[in-house]
Design a protein around this motif. Structure first.
Motif, mmCIF file in Angstrom:
data_model
loop_
_atom_site.group_PDB
_atom_site.id
_atom_site.type_symbol
_atom_site.label_atom_id
_atom_site.label_comp_id
_atom_site.label_asym_id
_atom_site.label_seq_id
_atom_site.Cartn_x
_atom_site.Cartn_y
_atom_site.Cartn_z
ATOM 1 N N LYS A 102 -0.139 -4.510 3.626
ATOM 2 C CA LYS A 102 -1.360 -4.893 4.338
ATOM 3 C C LYS A 102 -1.547 -6.399 4.266
ATOM 4 C CE LYS A 102 -6.242 -3.788 4.942
ATOM 5 N NZ LYS A 102 -7.391 -2.953 4.518
ATOM 6 N N SER A 143 5.218 -2.582 8.457
ATOM 7 C CA SER A 143 6.285 -1.736 7.928
ATOM 8 C C SER A 143 7.520 -2.584 7.659
ATOM 9 C CB SER A 143 6.621 -0.629 8.937
ATOM 10 O OG SER A 143 7.764 0.079 8.536
ATOM 11 N N ASN A 160 5.761 -2.130 -6.240
ATOM 12 C CA ASN A 160 5.005 -0.887 -6.329
ATOM 13 C C ASN A 160 3.654 -1.027 -5.636
ATOM 14 O OD1 ASN A 160 6.953 0.470 -8.050
ATOM 15 N ND2 ASN A 160 6.284 -0.930 -9.670
ATOM 16 N N ILE A 161 3.015 0.097 -5.415
ATOM 17 C CA ILE A 161 1.699 0.098 -4.771
ATOM 18 C C ILE A 161 0.732 -0.789 -5.566
ATOM 19 C CG2 ILE A 161 -0.296 1.543 -4.173
ATOM 20 C CD1 ILE A 161 1.672 3.831 -3.686
ATOM 21 N N ILE A 188 0.824 -1.215 0.000
ATOM 22 C CA ILE A 188 0.000 0.000 0.000
ATOM 23 C C ILE A 188 0.857 1.265 0.000
ATOM 24 C CG2 ILE A 188 -1.960 -1.142 1.093
ATOM 25 C CD1 ILE A 188 -1.148 0.227 3.715
ATOM 26 N N SER A 189 2.181 1.098 0.186
ATOM 27 C CA SER A 189 3.101 2.231 0.118
ATOM 28 C C SER A 189 4.487 1.699 -0.214
ATOM 29 C CB SER A 189 3.134 2.986 1.453
ATOM 30 O OG SER A 189 4.150 3.975 1.449
ATOM 31 N N SER A 190 5.167 2.371 -1.159
ATOM 32 C CA SER A 190 6.524 1.985 -1.544
ATOM 33 C C SER A 190 7.326 3.259 -1.774
ATOM 34 C CB SER A 190 6.502 1.132 -2.817
ATOM 35 O OG SER A 190 7.812 0.816 -3.249
ATOM 36 N N THR A 191 8.322 3.504 -0.903
ATOM 37 C CA THR A 191 9.049 4.775 -0.929
ATOM 38 C C THR A 191 10.550 4.530 -0.948
ATOM 39 O OG1 THR A 191 7.281 5.756 0.406
ATOM 40 C CG2 THR A 191 9.322 7.014 0.199
ATOM 41 N N ASP A 226 11.305 1.628 1.543
ATOM 42 C CA ASP A 226 10.380 1.550 2.668
ATOM 43 C C ASP A 226 9.004 1.114 2.161
ATOM 44 O OD1 ASP A 226 9.942 2.417 5.643
ATOM 45 O OD2 ASP A 226 8.220 3.201 4.539
ATOM 46 N N TYR A 227 8.496 0.028 2.731
ATOM 47 C CA TYR A 227 7.196 -0.511 2.316
ATOM 48 C C TYR A 227 6.213 -0.490 3.474
ATOM 49 C CZ TYR A 227 9.641 -2.612 -1.707
ATOM 50 O OH TYR A 227 10.384 -2.821 -2.848
ATOM 51 N N ARG A 228 4.932 -0.293 3.144
ATOM 52 C CA ARG A 228 3.823 -0.595 4.042
ATOM 53 C C ARG A 228 3.016 -1.680 3.346
ATOM 54 N NH1 ARG A 228 6.746 2.065 6.456
ATOM 55 N NH2 ARG A 228 6.381 3.828 7.866
#
Length: 356
Positions: free
Chosen positions: A319, A326, A339-340, A305-308, A315-317
């Motif tokens: 789900k 994290s 990717n997201i 849900i997040s890739s930075t 850094d990944y989030r």
């Protein structure tokens, strides 16, 4: 040069009275034992009692209950100048009208030492903290880091048994803070002095300390080495305050021979465990973001849900069911970057799982 002393605090409590007449325990029945030559950090958020504890050791605050020993001597009734401690303040507290040499030697002059002894001692400390050649400069001619060295030198030159630090680096920029904390640690180890350091910055605590004392709401949550605090936090507060942590709910299935089998995210994992929980108890596991293995063939499947991109790591989030996990995948230039919206799996070694 210095003769360091141990510090023993027994059941100290500090109570303040609020404007509306209510009592507030800033420090609540705290006991600490610090060995001679040890570097110990009091760490915690604002209002946790760490600075009040330091000020009671120094004698700037008087405890309502308990005893404070320095070098085996009880000092509760001693004024700050009689306690064989020296404080390095957050504001440096330098005399603007005195040059560096006079700032550093000020305390020696009050002790009425001879000029030759003052010169000798001051020069030794000035060389130690890397200020040689700057003796005639004034505080306003120095950088923040140099002013901090003057403050440190002024404390060290008095040859105290215990050196106290009250958030001494908080006025410096981030890069200089890293440099100065390394210098403080090197100097402390070189002279062998007992040091008690207060900060709310966990990176400072980790890099400086032999042991860290985590405080929260006037009490001690945990005492341990930086490694113990990070990998084996005693409470959720400690795990969350030191570094970044994932908390995932689970249930103890079995405890046997220092190991536990835990049901987590509808799967079973095994990990080291020496706590008091038994089969059937609910628990939380702690997972550090950098300890999680990501890829396409792990045991737990989720959605990104997040890739930075953070430079050193991606850094990944992720789900997984109702949990947001994290993850930090280091050296991403040689890794597959997700990717997201991508499906992804995670895994972890049992050594990286900690049950609280």
């Amino acid at each position: 040069m210095l003769r360091s002393k141990g510090v023993n605090i027994k059941d100290i409590t500090k109570i303040y009275v609020t404007p509306n007449g209510k009592e507030f325990k800033a420090v609540d029945n705290v006991s600490i034992e610090i060995k001679a030559g040890e570097f110990v950090t009091l760490l915690g958020p604002s209002g946790c009692g760490k600075t009040t504890t330091l000020r009671m050791i120094a004698g700037f605050e008087v405890s309502n209950e308990g005893e404070i020993y320095i070098g085996g001597d009880m000092v509760n009734n001693d004024t700050p100048d009689k306690r064989d401690t020296a404080m390095v303040f957050q504001s440096y507290a330098l005399f603007p009208h005195l040059n560096i040499f006079d700032n550093i030697s000020y305390g020696l002059k009050l002790k009425k030492m001879s000029k030759d002894d003052i010169k000798l001692k001051a020069k030794e400390i000035i060389d130690l903290v890397g200020l040689a050649g700057m003796e005639s400069r004034y505080p306003n001619q120095l950088s923040g880091g140099q002013q901090q060295r003057v403050a440190l030198a002024r404390a060290l030159v008095m040859e105290p048994g215990v050196l106290l630090f009250d958030e001494p680096l908080s006025n410096l920029d981030a890069k200089l803070r890293v440099q100065m904390r390394s210098e403080i640690r090197n100097i402390q180890q070189k002279v062998g002095i007992t040091a008690i350091y207060v900060t709310h910055d966990q990176s400072e605590a980790m890099s400086l300390s032999d042991r860290i004392i985590i405080m929260n709401k006037g009490i001690i949550e945990q005492v341990g080495t930086p490694k113990e605090i990070y990998y084996s936090p005693a409470t959720e507060f400690v795990a969350d305050f030191i570094g970044e942590a994932n908390f995932i709910g689970g249930e103890i299935v079995e405890v046997n021979g220092g190991k536990a089998k835990v049901s987590v995210l509808d799967k079973f994992i095994n990990t080291k465990y020496s706590g008091k929980k038994v089969a059937g108890d609910v628990c939380k596991i702690v997972l550090r973001p950098e300890s999680i293995i990501i890829g396409d063939d792990g045991n737990f499947e989720g959605k990104v849900i997040s890739s930075t991109f953070m430079g050193a790591y991606q850094d990944y989030r992720i789900k997984i069911k109702e949990n947001i996990i994290s993850c930090q995948d280091f050296n991403p230039i040689v890794k597959k970057v997700y990717n997201i919206g991508d499906r992804i799996t995670i895994d972890f070694n049992e050594e990286n799982v900690h049950i609280i």
